[in-house]
Design a protein around this motif. Structure first.
Motif, PDB file in Angstrom:
ATOM      1  N   GLU A  80       0.825  -1.205   0.000  1.00 39.48           N
ATOM      2  CA  GLU A  80       0.000   0.000   0.000  1.00 39.48           C
ATOM      3  C   GLU A  80       0.864   1.261   0.000  1.00 39.48           C
ATOM      4  OE1 GLU A  80      -3.228  -0.048  -0.618  1.00 39.48           O
ATOM      5  OE2 GLU A  80      -2.880  -2.203  -0.781  1.00 39.48           O
ATOM      6  N   ILE A  81       1.997   1.205   0.681  1.00 41.46           N
ATOM      7  CA  ILE A  81       2.915   2.349   0.667  1.00 41.46           C
ATOM      8  C   ILE A  81       3.437   2.575  -0.757  1.00 41.46           C
ATOM      9  CG2 ILE A  81       5.177   3.190   1.452  1.00 41.46           C
ATOM     10  CD1 ILE A  81       4.615   1.832   4.140  1.00 41.46           C
ATOM     11  N   ARG A  82       3.812   1.486  -1.423  1.00 41.94           N
ATOM     12  CA  ARG A  82       4.290   1.611  -2.811  1.00 41.94           C
ATOM     13  C   ARG A  82       3.182   2.134  -3.724  1.00 41.94           C
ATOM     14  NH1 ARG A  82       6.284  -3.857  -1.829  1.00 41.94           N
ATOM     15  NH2 ARG A  82       8.440  -3.772  -1.124  1.00 41.94           N
ATOM     16  N   ARG A  83       1.958   1.654  -3.494  1.00 37.97           N
ATOM     17  CA  ARG A  83       0.830   2.095  -4.317  1.00 37.97           C
ATOM     18  C   ARG A  83       0.590   3.599  -4.150  1.00 37.97           C
ATOM     19  NH1 ARG A  83      -3.293  -0.942  -6.080  1.00 37.97           N
ATOM     20  NH2 ARG A  83      -3.031  -2.500  -4.426  1.00 37.97           N
ATOM     21  N   LEU A  84       0.589   4.062  -2.900  1.00 40.66           N
ATOM     22  CA  LEU A  84       0.358   5.479  -2.634  1.00 40.66           C
ATOM     23  C   LEU A  84       1.478   6.349  -3.208  1.00 40.66           C
ATOM     24  CD1 LEU A  84      -1.027   5.054   0.974  1.00 40.66           C
ATOM     25  CD2 LEU A  84      -2.239   6.220  -0.880  1.00 40.66           C
ATOM     26  N   SER A  85       2.700   5.841  -3.134  1.00 37.68           N
ATOM     27  CA  SER A  85       3.832   6.560  -3.720  1.00 37.68           C
ATOM     28  C   SER A  85       3.683   6.651  -5.234  1.00 37.68           C
ATOM     29  CB  SER A  85       5.138   5.853  -3.356  1.00 37.68           C
ATOM     30  OG  SER A  85       6.248   6.510  -3.939  1.00 37.68           O
ATOM     31  N   ALA A  86       3.235   5.541  -5.841  1.00 32.22           N
ATOM     32  CA  ALA A  86       3.036   5.532  -7.298  1.00 32.22           C
ATOM     33  C   ALA A  86       1.900   6.470  -7.698  1.00 32.22           C
ATOM     34  CB  ALA A  86       2.729   4.112  -7.766  1.00 32.22           C
ATOM     35  N   LEU A  87       0.829   6.492  -6.900  1.00 32.74           N
ATOM     36  CA  LEU A  87      -0.285   7.402  -7.186  1.00 32.74           C
ATOM     37  C   LEU A  87       0.162   8.857  -7.087  1.00 32.74           C
ATOM     38  CD1 LEU A  87      -3.212   5.619  -5.263  1.00 32.74           C
ATOM     39  CD2 LEU A  87      -2.865   5.707  -7.743  1.00 32.74           C
ATOM     40  N   ALA A  88       1.029   9.140  -6.105  1.00 40.91           N
ATOM     41  CA  ALA A  88       1.550  10.506  -5.950  1.00 40.91           C
ATOM     42  C   ALA A  88       2.379  10.906  -7.166  1.00 40.91           C
ATOM     43  CB  ALA A  88       2.383  10.596  -4.669  1.00 40.91           C
ATOM     44  N   THR A  89       3.133   9.948  -7.706  1.00 37.31           N
ATOM     45  CA  THR A  89       3.939  10.225  -8.903  1.00 37.31           C
ATOM     46  C   THR A  89       3.045  10.565 -10.087  1.00 37.31           C
ATOM     47  OG1 THR A  89       5.679   8.706  -8.135  1.00 37.31           O
ATOM     48  CG2 THR A  89       5.659   9.262 -10.477  1.00 37.31           C
ATOM     49  N   ILE A  90       1.968   9.788 -10.264  1.00 39.93           N
ATOM     50  CA  ILE A  90       1.038  10.034 -11.372  1.00 39.93           C
ATOM     51  C   ILE A  90       0.336  11.376 -11.193  1.00 39.93           C
ATOM     52  CG2 ILE A  90      -1.087   9.217 -12.460  1.00 39.93           C
ATOM     53  CD1 ILE A  90      -0.171   6.347 -11.706  1.00 39.93           C
ATOM     54  N   ALA A  91      -0.098  11.650  -9.950  1.00 38.96           N
ATOM     55  CA  ALA A  91      -0.815  12.904  -9.679  1.00 38.96           C
ATOM     56  C   ALA A  91       0.067  14.113  -9.948  1.00 38.96           C
ATOM     57  CB  ALA A  91      -1.307  12.915  -8.235  1.00 38.96           C
ATOM     58  N   ARG A  92       1.351  14.001  -9.594  1.00 42.36           N
ATOM     59  CA  ARG A  92       2.283  15.117  -9.829  1.00 42.36           C
ATOM     60  C   ARG A  92       2.534  15.332 -11.329  1.00 42.36           C
ATOM     61  NH1 ARG A  92       7.314  16.760  -6.170  1.00 42.36           N
ATOM     62  NH2 ARG A  92       6.103  17.787  -4.545  1.00 42.36           N
ATOM     63  N   LYS A 101      -7.869   6.377 -13.844  1.00 42.20           N
ATOM     64  CA  LYS A 101      -7.475   5.180 -14.599  1.00 42.20           C
ATOM     65  C   LYS A 101      -6.878   4.102 -13.705  1.00 42.20           C
ATOM     66  CE  LYS A 101      -6.451   7.877 -18.769  1.00 42.20           C
ATOM     67  NZ  LYS A 101      -5.396   8.281 -19.738  1.00 42.20           N
ATOM     68  N   GLN A 102      -6.435   4.490 -12.495  1.00 45.55           N
ATOM     69  CA  GLN A 102      -5.789   3.542 -11.593  1.00 45.55           C
ATOM     70  C   GLN A 102      -6.780   2.842 -10.675  1.00 45.55           C
ATOM     71  OE1 GLN A 102      -2.474   3.077 -12.068  1.00 45.55           O
ATOM     72  NE2 GLN A 102      -2.679   4.643 -13.669  1.00 45.55           N
ATOM     73  N   ILE A 103      -7.993   3.368 -10.586  1.00 45.02           N
ATOM     74  CA  ILE A 103      -8.975   2.817  -9.634  1.00 45.02           C
ATOM     75  C   ILE A 103      -9.298   1.361  -9.939  1.00 45.02           C
ATOM     76  CG2 ILE A 103     -11.388   2.975  -8.871  1.00 45.02           C
ATOM     77  CD1 ILE A 103     -11.131   5.973  -8.927  1.00 45.02           C
ATOM     78  N   GLY A 104      -9.345   1.006 -11.224  1.00 45.80           N
ATOM     79  CA  GLY A 104      -9.676  -0.368 -11.596  1.00 45.80           C
ATOM     80  C   GLY A 104      -8.688  -1.396 -11.091  1.00 45.80           C
ATOM     81  N   SER A 105      -7.445  -0.982 -10.833  1.00 48.25           N
ATOM     82  CA  SER A 105      -6.423  -1.926 -10.362  1.00 48.25           C
ATOM     83  C   SER A 105      -6.391  -2.037  -8.834  1.00 48.25           C
ATOM     84  CB  SER A 105      -5.040  -1.481 -10.860  1.00 48.25           C
ATOM     85  OG  SER A 105      -4.698  -0.209 -10.309  1.00 48.25           O
ATOM     86  N   ILE A 106      -7.217  -1.223  -8.158  1.00 50.74           N
ATOM     87  CA  ILE A 106      -7.253  -1.253  -6.682  1.00 50.74           C
ATOM     88  C   ILE A 106      -8.396  -2.165  -6.246  1.00 50.74           C
ATOM     89  CG2 ILE A 106      -7.464   0.127  -4.584  1.00 50.74           C
ATOM     90  CD1 ILE A 106      -6.516   2.549  -6.200  1.00 50.74           C
ATOM     91  N   LYS A 107      -8.093  -3.186  -5.476  1.00 49.02           N
ATOM     92  CA  LYS A 107      -9.100  -4.168  -5.064  1.00 49.02           C
ATOM     93  C   LYS A 107      -9.757  -3.829  -3.734  1.00 49.02           C
ATOM     94  CE  LYS A 107      -7.952  -6.601  -8.642  1.00 49.02           C
ATOM     95  NZ  LYS A 107      -8.827  -6.565  -9.836  1.00 49.02           N
ATOM     96  N   ASP A 108      -9.075  -3.069  -2.886  1.00 55.59           N
ATOM     97  CA  ASP A 108      -9.593  -2.786  -1.552  1.00 55.59           C
ATOM     98  C   ASP A 108     -10.630  -1.657  -1.607  1.00 55.59           C
ATOM     99  OD1 ASP A 108      -9.147  -3.219   1.468  1.00 55.59           O
ATOM    100  OD2 ASP A 108      -9.021  -1.050   1.253  1.00 55.59           O
ATOM    101  N   PRO A 109     -11.889  -1.903  -1.176  1.00 54.62           N
ATOM    102  CA  PRO A 109     -12.948  -0.886  -1.250  1.00 54.62           C
ATOM    103  C   PRO A 109     -12.636   0.376  -0.453  1.00 54.62           C
ATOM    104  CG  PRO A 109     -13.868  -3.059  -0.796  1.00 54.62           C
ATOM    105  CD  PRO A 109     -12.390  -3.181  -0.645  1.00 54.62           C
ATOM    106  N   PHE A 110     -11.963   0.235   0.686  1.00 55.16           N
ATOM    107  CA  PHE A 110     -11.619   1.380   1.532  1.00 55.16           C
ATOM    108  C   PHE A 110     -10.675   2.314   0.772  1.00 55.16           C
ATOM    109  CE2 PHE A 110      -9.337   3.617   4.886  1.00 55.16           C
ATOM    110  CZ  PHE A 110     -10.318   3.872   5.830  1.00 55.16           C
ATOM    111  N   MET A 111      -9.679   1.737   0.134  1.00 56.03           N
ATOM    112  CA  MET A 111      -8.725   2.532  -0.639  1.00 56.03           C
ATOM    113  C   MET A 111      -9.398   3.161  -1.862  1.00 56.03           C
ATOM    114  SD  MET A 111      -5.678   3.716  -1.107  1.00 56.03           S
ATOM    115  CE  MET A 111      -4.221   2.848  -0.525  1.00 56.03           C
TER     116      MET A 111
END
Length: 263
Positions: A80-92, A101-111
């Motif tokens: 999850e730390i790697r995922r959040l770091s990757a999302l931050a890279t895309i957002a920047r 576009k990344q939501i489909g690859s996230i399986k956890d409903p909370f995230m």
């Protein structure tokens, strides 16, 4: 093997029953420990007390969480730390809307819910409030399950003793026939055995495992909340990763650093 299966729980139950069965069969037979009336008093009394103590819906729902004892579907904190770091890279690089576009690859409903709120531009205070409320109710459900198994662990030995007292009373009515005293005493004691064994081998360990699962999930959800808040503020990927590693044990942080070094 099923992904996420907790081998320790299964091993513990199998070993516990195996050792008890071996101990019994070394000096007798399993049929000596079968007593239907005693089982009705011990188990019937304990489960009846649960229905009195808790609303029916919560009492029945608690048995649905038993699967959480044997199978853990919680996300890996490091992933999850790697995922959040990757999302931050895309957002920047491409902006917050690119995260859709990344939501489909996230399986956890909370995230998923958290990322959607970030994309919608939800203020970090509101984001924290909403996700913390959801976490609170997750904890409440887990605590209810734990309380029910704690209650079963406490009441089962007590009702086992009740069954023993019933057996002793019935035995005392047959004192005119000394040949029945030994058998009657044995049957009376079996009910206490049911209560003590099942409470300490099944229900109390179940309560302990549910508490451990609750702590694990709380840690991961709090990590997600902090990461999503940092993401909404536009923090750097490296900054988010450094902040979230505080949630990991020192050994896990060290192992993660070594993996990155190899890359």
């Amino acid at each position: 093997m099923v992904p996420g299966m907790d081998v320790a729980s299964i091993l513990g139950i199998v070993c516990g029953f195996t050792f008890i069965i071996i101990a019994i069969t070394l000096h007798g037979t399993l049929t000596d420990f079968i007593d239907i009336p005693g089982a009705l008093v011990a188990f019937g009394g304990a489960f009846s007390a649960i229905f009195i103590n808790f609303p029916l819906k919560k009492a029945l729902g608690a048995f649905g969480v038993v699967k959480n004892i044997f199978i853990s579907k919680l996300p890996d904190p490091k992933e999850e730390i790697r995922r959040l770091s990757a999302l931050a890279t895309i957002a920047r690089r491409d902006g917050l809307l690119a995260l859709e576009k990344q939501i489909g690859s996230i399986k956890d409903p909370f995230m998923v819910r958290g990322v959607e709120m970030v994309i919608d531009g939800t203020p970090k205070e509101k984001l924290e409030e909403v996700l913390s409320t959801e976490l609170h109710y997750i904890q409440d459900r887990h605590n209810t399950g734990k309380k029910i198994f704690d209650q079963l662990g406490a009441s089962l030995p007590a009702f086992g003793m009740v069954g023993t007292l019933i057996g002793l009373i019935q035995m005392l009515h047959e004192l005119d026939d000394p040949t029945k005293i030994g058998a009657g005493m044995a049957v009376a004691m079996v009910t206490t055995f049911y209560g003590a064994f099942v409470a300490n081998m099944i229900f109390l360990p179940f309560a302990g495992k549910l508490e451990a699962r609750n702590k694990e999930e709380t840690l991961i959800r709090e990590l997600m909340i902090k990461g999503l808040m940092a993401l909404s503020e536009g923090e750097s990927p490296r900054g988010i990763e450094s902040k979230l590693k505080a949630f990991l044990a020192p050994k896990s942080r060290l192992g993660d650093s070594k993996e990155k070094g190899k890359e």
